[in-house]
Write a protein that holds these residues in place. Structure first.
Motif, mmCIF file in Angstrom:
data_model
loop_
_atom_site.group_PDB
_atom_site.id
_atom_site.type_symbol
_atom_site.label_atom_id
_atom_site.label_comp_id
_atom_site.label_asym_id
_atom_site.label_seq_id
_atom_site.Cartn_x
_atom_site.Cartn_y
_atom_site.Cartn_z
ATOM 1 N N GLU A 121 0.880 -1.142 0.079
ATOM 2 C CA GLU A 121 -0.086 0.074 0.175
ATOM 3 C C GLU A 121 0.834 1.351 0.084
ATOM 4 O OE1 GLU A 121 -3.389 -0.050 -0.129
ATOM 5 O OE2 GLU A 121 -3.235 -2.196 -0.255
ATOM 6 N N THR A 122 2.085 1.082 -0.032
ATOM 7 C CA THR A 122 3.066 2.229 0.237
ATOM 8 C C THR A 122 2.826 3.291 -1.188
ATOM 9 O OG1 THR A 122 4.756 0.804 1.214
ATOM 10 C CG2 THR A 122 5.377 3.012 0.050
ATOM 11 N N ASP A 123 2.852 4.414 -0.913
ATOM 12 C CA ASP A 123 2.711 5.534 -2.359
ATOM 13 C C ASP A 123 4.104 5.281 -2.785
ATOM 14 O OD1 ASP A 123 2.567 7.536 -3.865
ATOM 15 O OD2 ASP A 123 1.558 9.028 -2.525
ATOM 16 N N LEU A 124 4.193 4.609 -3.922
ATOM 17 C CA LEU A 124 5.263 4.469 -4.769
ATOM 18 C C LEU A 124 5.834 5.513 -5.343
ATOM 19 C CD1 LEU A 124 4.524 0.937 -6.426
ATOM 20 C CD2 LEU A 124 5.660 1.409 -4.242
ATOM 21 N N LEU A 125 4.787 6.306 -5.791
ATOM 22 C CA LEU A 125 5.483 7.557 -6.674
ATOM 23 C C LEU A 125 5.859 8.767 -5.663
ATOM 24 C CD1 LEU A 125 4.928 8.918 -9.435
ATOM 25 C CD2 LEU A 125 2.995 10.092 -8.548
ATOM 26 N N GLN A 126 5.388 8.755 -4.540
ATOM 27 C CA GLN A 126 6.112 9.686 -3.447
ATOM 28 C C GLN A 126 7.564 9.286 -3.019
ATOM 29 O OE1 GLN A 126 3.371 10.914 -0.365
ATOM 30 N NE2 GLN A 126 5.037 11.726 1.158
ATOM 31 N N ASN A 127 7.351 7.781 -2.897
ATOM 32 C CA ASN A 127 8.637 7.252 -2.487
ATOM 33 C C ASN A 127 9.730 6.771 -3.551
ATOM 34 O OD1 ASN A 127 8.484 6.751 0.910
ATOM 35 N ND2 ASN A 127 6.424 6.477 0.032
ATOM 36 N N ASN A 166 1.764 -3.328 -9.657
ATOM 37 C CA ASN A 166 0.683 -3.703 -10.366
ATOM 38 C C ASN A 166 -0.597 -2.762 -10.052
ATOM 39 O OD1 ASN A 166 2.073 -5.583 -11.559
ATOM 40 N ND2 ASN A 166 1.453 -7.209 -10.029
ATOM 41 N N MET A 167 -0.738 -2.535 -8.702
ATOM 42 C CA MET A 167 -1.791 -1.692 -8.325
ATOM 43 C C MET A 167 -1.784 -0.234 -8.706
ATOM 44 S SD MET A 167 -1.931 -3.378 -4.308
ATOM 45 C CE MET A 167 -2.997 -1.824 -3.661
ATOM 46 N N SER A 168 -0.568 0.174 -8.603
ATOM 47 C CA SER A 168 -0.435 1.601 -8.933
ATOM 48 C C SER A 168 -0.614 1.978 -10.560
ATOM 49 C CB SER A 168 1.063 1.997 -8.498
ATOM 50 O OG SER A 168 1.145 1.948 -7.046
ATOM 51 N N LYS A 169 -0.061 1.030 -11.326
ATOM 52 C CA LYS A 169 -0.500 0.939 -12.755
ATOM 53 C C LYS A 169 -1.644 1.002 -12.901
ATOM 54 C CE LYS A 169 2.935 -0.631 -15.392
ATOM 55 N NZ LYS A 169 3.981 -1.607 -16.108
ATOM 56 N N ALA A 170 -2.453 -0.121 -12.566
ATOM 57 C CA ALA A 170 -3.709 -0.161 -12.764
ATOM 58 C C ALA A 170 -4.731 1.240 -12.490
ATOM 59 C CB ALA A 170 -4.589 -1.241 -12.382
ATOM 60 N N HIS A 171 -4.287 1.556 -11.308
ATOM 61 C CA HIS A 171 -4.980 2.960 -10.979
ATOM 62 C C HIS A 171 -4.840 4.080 -11.942
ATOM 63 C CE1 HIS A 171 -6.722 6.032 -8.344
ATOM 64 N NE2 HIS A 171 -5.536 6.554 -8.391
ATOM 65 N N TYR A 172 -3.483 4.395 -12.456
ATOM 66 C CA TYR A 172 -3.201 5.320 -13.194
ATOM 67 C C TYR A 172 -3.533 5.210 -14.503
ATOM 68 C CZ TYR A 172 -0.463 7.791 -9.789
ATOM 69 O OH TYR A 172 -0.006 8.791 -8.529
ATOM 70 N N THR A 205 -8.387 12.371 -8.942
ATOM 71 C CA THR A 205 -7.999 11.762 -7.513
ATOM 72 C C THR A 205 -7.006 10.850 -7.780
ATOM 73 O OG1 THR A 205 -10.263 12.517 -7.067
ATOM 74 C CG2 THR A 205 -8.833 10.918 -5.521
ATOM 75 N N VAL A 206 -5.852 10.997 -7.320
ATOM 76 C CA VAL A 206 -4.824 10.021 -7.125
ATOM 77 C C VAL A 206 -4.525 9.712 -5.570
ATOM 78 C CG1 VAL A 206 -2.387 9.369 -7.861
ATOM 79 C CG2 VAL A 206 -3.838 10.530 -9.412
ATOM 80 N N GLY A 207 -4.199 8.471 -5.345
ATOM 81 C CA GLY A 207 -3.811 8.231 -4.090
ATOM 82 C C GLY A 207 -4.713 8.540 -2.984
ATOM 83 N N GLY A 208 -6.192 8.835 -3.167
ATOM 84 C CA GLY A 208 -7.104 9.410 -2.112
ATOM 85 C C GLY A 208 -6.861 10.772 -2.026
ATOM 86 N N GLU A 209 -6.151 11.534 -2.848
ATOM 87 C CA GLU A 209 -5.889 12.978 -2.762
ATOM 88 C C GLU A 209 -6.012 13.370 -4.055
ATOM 89 O OE1 GLU A 209 -2.281 14.323 -1.261
ATOM 90 O OE2 GLU A 209 -2.354 13.257 0.819
ATOM 91 N N GLU A 210 -6.730 14.769 -4.163
ATOM 92 C CA GLU A 210 -7.034 15.384 -5.662
ATOM 93 C C GLU A 210 -5.890 16.245 -5.984
ATOM 94 O OE1 GLU A 210 -10.110 18.733 -6.494
ATOM 95 O OE2 GLU A 210 -11.217 16.799 -6.372
ATOM 96 N N ILE A 211 -5.393 15.961 -7.267
ATOM 97 C CA ILE A 211 -4.439 16.694 -7.978
ATOM 98 C C ILE A 211 -4.998 18.027 -8.237
ATOM 99 C CG2 ILE A 211 -2.997 17.178 -10.077
ATOM 100 C CD1 ILE A 211 -3.094 14.056 -10.436
ATOM 101 N N PRO A 212 -4.443 19.204 -7.957
ATOM 102 C CA PRO A 212 -5.007 20.513 -8.088
ATOM 103 C C PRO A 212 -5.353 20.914 -9.457
ATOM 104 C CG PRO A 212 -2.674 20.703 -7.092
ATOM 105 C CD PRO A 212 -2.834 19.353 -7.275
ATOM 106 N N ASN A 213 -6.325 21.733 -9.508
ATOM 107 C CA ASN A 213 -6.746 21.784 -10.589
ATOM 108 C C ASN A 213 -5.870 22.218 -11.723
ATOM 109 O OD1 ASN A 213 -9.434 21.339 -10.002
ATOM 110 N ND2 ASN A 213 -10.263 23.268 -9.618
ATOM 111 N N MET A 214 -6.114 21.702 -13.168
ATOM 112 C CA MET A 214 -5.164 21.999 -14.149
ATOM 113 C C MET A 214 -5.810 21.591 -15.431
ATOM 114 S SD MET A 214 -2.105 19.198 -13.807
ATOM 115 C CE MET A 214 -1.789 19.606 -12.249
ATOM 116 N N PRO A 215 -5.553 22.337 -16.547
ATOM 117 C CA PRO A 215 -5.875 21.825 -17.888
ATOM 118 C C PRO A 215 -5.810 20.342 -17.996
ATOM 119 C CG PRO A 215 -4.600 23.909 -18.059
ATOM 120 C CD PRO A 215 -4.256 23.092 -16.530
#
Length: 582
Positions: free
Chosen positions: A445-451, A498-504, A528-538
Motif C-alpha cells: 500500500e506504500t505510495d510508490l510515486l512519493q517514495n 501492479n496496483m499503482s499502474k492499474a490505478h493510473y 484523484t490519485v492515491g486518495g488526494e485530488e491533484i490541483p485543478n489544471m488543464p
C-alpha cells in the motif's frame, strides 16, 4: 501644387466653426498633407502647422498626418530631412487632439511585424507617453489600452536565449523592455503620489491596469528569458533589469511580491477585484511561477522579503559557511563517532536536512547538501553508520533517504575493496542497516510515486550487492537474508506496482474520456490519485502528470526485473560463472 491645395483647404476651414468640420474636410486635408510629404514640401508643411491661425484645424485634423510622418522616419533613415520629420511629429503630438492621437499611434504600433515591431515601438513610446499624460478623463483606460497593445506586439518578438543574442538584440526586444520601463514609470509615480487624492476610484483603476501589465510581463518575456551569471555580475543584463523594475512596480503600487506569493492559491486573493479576462486568469499561475523563480532562484529584489525571512536566510547562510570552514580543517574519516553522542553534533546534519528540504533559496539548499556530504566524509566508519541510521529514521523525505542510501552503497564498496573488511558495512551490522533500506514502509500500500527516489536507490543498492558479493563469500550477509528481503521488499513492490499502474491507467482513460466535455465547458478538471485530488489544471497537463507517473513505475519495474534476474543467475550458477557478471 500640393502645398497650394492644402492651403486652399485650410482657408476654407478657417471660416468654419470647429463643430462644422465635415468628414469630407478631414479626408481632403489628409490627402493634401500626404502629398506635401511625398513631394518633399516638409518645410512649407511645418509653417502651416505652426501658424497660429491654423491652430483649431491642426488640433482636429492634424493627427491624420502622424502616420505618413512616422512612415517617413522608419523608411527614409538616411534622408537629410529627418530632423524636420521629428520636429513635425513633436508639433503634432503637442497640438492635436490627444484622444484621436492615442488611437492613431496605437494603430501604427499594431501595423508592423518582425524586426519592424521594435523600431516603431522605440520611435513612438515617448510621443505615446506625452499624449496619455495630456488625457485627464479615463486615463487608466488609456494607459491600460496602450500597455496591452505594446505587450501584444512585444510578445511576438523572439526572446533571446544566449548571452550573444542578448548583446546583439537583433529583434530589439531588450531595447524595448528598457524603453517600456521608462514609459511606465510616470504612471506608477502617479499612483504613488495620488494615494491620498480625491480621485480614489480612478487611482484604483490605474493600479489595476499596471498590475495586469506586470502580470503579463512576468509571463512574457520573463518566463522564457534566460539569465546568466556573468551578466548578473557585470550588471548588464537588460532582461534581469526589466525583471527587477517589474517587481519594483508591483511593490510601488501596493502589491509587494511576498504578499502576492503568500496569498496566491488562497480561495480569495487580494487582487480578485481586477476581473481578469478568462485567458489572463489562466495565465496567472505562470506569472506567479515566474515571479517566484525570479526572486528565490535568481535573487532579484530578494531584499523585499519580510525581515524575519531575510534574517533567517542570513543566519542559515552564515551557519553553513561556518560549518564548512570548520569541516575543511578536519581530515576525511577523522571525526570520531563518539562526538555524535554530543547533541549538537547530531543536530547539525539534521538541521542541514531541514534547510535542504524546506528553504526557499536554491543556493542555500545546494550548499546544505554539499555540507552534509562533507560532514559524512569527515566521520569515521562507525560515525557514518550511526548517522545513516539516524537520518533514515528521521528525515521523512524520499530524496534525502535516496541520498543516504547512495552513501551506504559507497561505504560498502570501500569496505569490500579493503584487505580487512569494515565491520560496520559488512556482515551483521550491515544487515541491520539494510533492514531500514530494503523494505516498504506500508507494504504493497506504500505510495510508490512519493517514495520513488528512495525505492530506486534501494533497488540500485540491492543490484550492486548481488553483483559484487558472491553467495559463497557472503561478505555482506545478503545471501543469508535474501528470503526476508524478498518478502519485505521485492514481493510487496511487485504487488504495489501492479496496483499503482492499474490505478493510473484507469485515471488516464477517464481523463481522456472527459477531455472533450472539459474542452466544451472551457473549464479545468481534477483527478484523484492515491486518495488526494491533484490541483485543478488543464486536461492536457493532467495527462502529462499521469503519464509521467506511469513512466516512473515502468522505470522501477525495469530495475526490479533486472535485480531478480541477477539473483536467479547468482543462485543457480557456479562460482566460476559468477566471474563474468559485472
Amino acid at each position: 501644387m500640393a502645398v497650394e491645395e492644402l492651403q486652399s483647404i485650410i482657408m476654407r476651414c478657417q471660416i468654419l466653426e470647429e463643430q462644422d468640420f465635415k468628414e469630407e474636410d478631414f479626408g481632403l486635408f489628409q490627402l493634401a498633407g500626404q502629398r506635401c510629404i511625398d513631394e518633399g514640401h516638409i518645410e512649407q508643411l511645418l509653417e502651416i502647422i505652426q501658424n497660429e491661425k491654423n491652430k483649431v484645424i491642426i488640433k482636429n485634423m492634424g493627427w491624420n498626418l502622424v502616420g505618413p510622418v512616422v512612415r517617413c522616419l522608419l523608411w527614409n533613415k538616411d534622408d537629410g530631412k529627418r530632423k524636420y520629420y521629428f520636429l513635425m511629429l513633436d508639433l503634432l503630438v503637442k497640438l492635436c487632439n490627444p484622444k484621436e492621437l492615442l488611437l492613431g499611434l496605437l494603430e501604427l504600433i499594431e501595423e508592423p511585424s518582425g524586426k519592424q515591431i521594435s523600431q516603431i515601438i522605440l520611435l513612438l513610446l515617448q510621443p505615446l507617453q506625452t499624449v496619455i499624460q495630456k488625457l485627464h478623463n479615463n486615463k487608466a483606460y488609456s494607459v491600460g489600452l496602450a500597455l496591452s497593445t505594446l505587450w501584444s506586439q512585444l510578445s511576438l518578438l523572439p526572446v533571446p536565449y544566449s548571452e550573444e543574442q542578448i548583446q546583439t538584440d537583433d529583434y530589439g526586444l531588450c531595447q524595448c523592455c528598457n524603453a517600456l520601463i521608462e514609459f511606465t514609470k510616470p504612471f506608477v509615480e502617479e499612483v504613488i503620489n495620488d494615494k491620498e487624492n480625491s480621485l480614489e476610484d480612478e487611482n484604483e483603476k490605474l493600479k489595476d491596469e499596471l498590475l495586469k501589465f506586470c502580470f503579463k510581463s512576468l509571463k512574457c518575456p520573463l518566463l522564457t528569458a534566460q539569465f546568466f551569471e556573468q551578466s548578473k555580475e557585470a550588471g548588464n543584463d537588460p532582461l534581469r533589469c526589466f525583471a527587477s523594475e517589474i517587481i519594483g512596480f508591483l511593490s510601488a503600487i501596493g502589491h509587494p511580491f511576498p504578499k502576492m506569493i503568500f496569498n496566491h492559491g488562497r480561495k480569495k486573493r487580494t487582487w480578485d477585484y481586477l476581473e481578469f479576462e478568462e485567458e489572463e486568469d489562466k495565465q496567472l499561475a505562470d506569472s506567479m511561477a515566474s515571479l517566484a523563480y525570479l526572486v528565490f532562484v535568481q535573487g532579484i529584489s530578494i531584499d523585499q522579503l519580510p525581515m524575519v525571512l531575510r534574517t533567517e536566510e542570513s543566519v542559515f547562510s552564515k551557519g553553513v559557511d561556518l560549518l564548512e570552514n570548520g569541516l575543511l580543517r578536519i581530515e576525511d574519516n577523522g571525526l570520531l563517532h563518539q562526538y555524535l553522542e554530543i547533541k549538537s553534533f547530531l543536530t547539525v546534519p539534521q538541521g542541514l536536512v531541514k534547510v535542504m528540504t524546506l528553504c526557499p533559496i536554491e543556493t542555500l539548499r545546494k550548499k546544505s547538501l554539499a555540507m552534509l556530504q562533507l560532514y559524512i566524509n569527515k566521520l569515521d566508519s562507525q560515525g557514518k553508520y550511526t548517522l545513516f541510521r539516524c537520518l533514515l529514521n528521521t528525515s521523512n523525505h524520499s530524496g534525502v533517504e535516496a541520498f543516504i542510501i547512495q552513501n551506504i552503497k559507497n561505504q560498502i564498496d570501500v569496505s569490500l575493496k579493503r584487505t580487512h573488511n569494515n565491520k560496520w558495512f559488512t556482515g551483521p551490522q550491515l544487515i541491520s542497516l539494510l533492514d531500514l533500506v530494503l523494505f516498504l514502509p506500508e507494504g504493497a500500500e506504500t505510495d510508490l510515486l512519493q517514495n520513488s527516489d528512495r525505492i530506486m536507490a534501494s533497488l540500485n543498492l540491492l543490484r550492486y550487492l548481488v553483483i559484487k558479493d558472491n553467495e559463497k563469500d557472503n561478505q555482506t550477509g545478503l545471501w543469508t537474508e535474501l528470503g526476508k528481503i524478498e518478502n519485505n521488499f521485492l514481493k510487496p513492490l511487485h504487488t504495489g506496482l501492479n496496483m499503482s499502474k492499474a490505478h493510473y491507467e484507469a485515471e488516464i482513460k477517464n481523463s481522456q474520456e472527459n477531455s472533450q466535455e472539459v474542452q466544451k465547458s472551457k473549464d479545468l478538471c481534477s483527478v484523484t490519485v492515491g486518495g488526494e485530488e491533484i490541483p485543478n489544471m488543464p486536461p492536457e497537463m493532467q495527462l502529462k502528470v499521469l503519464h509521467s507517473a506511469l513512466f516512473t513505475f515502468d522505470l522501477i519495474e525495469s530495475v526490479l526485473a533486472r535485480v531478480e534476474e541477477l539473483i536467479e543467475i547468482k543462485t543457480k550458477s557456479t562460482p566460476e560463472e559468477n566471474i563474468g557478471i559485472k
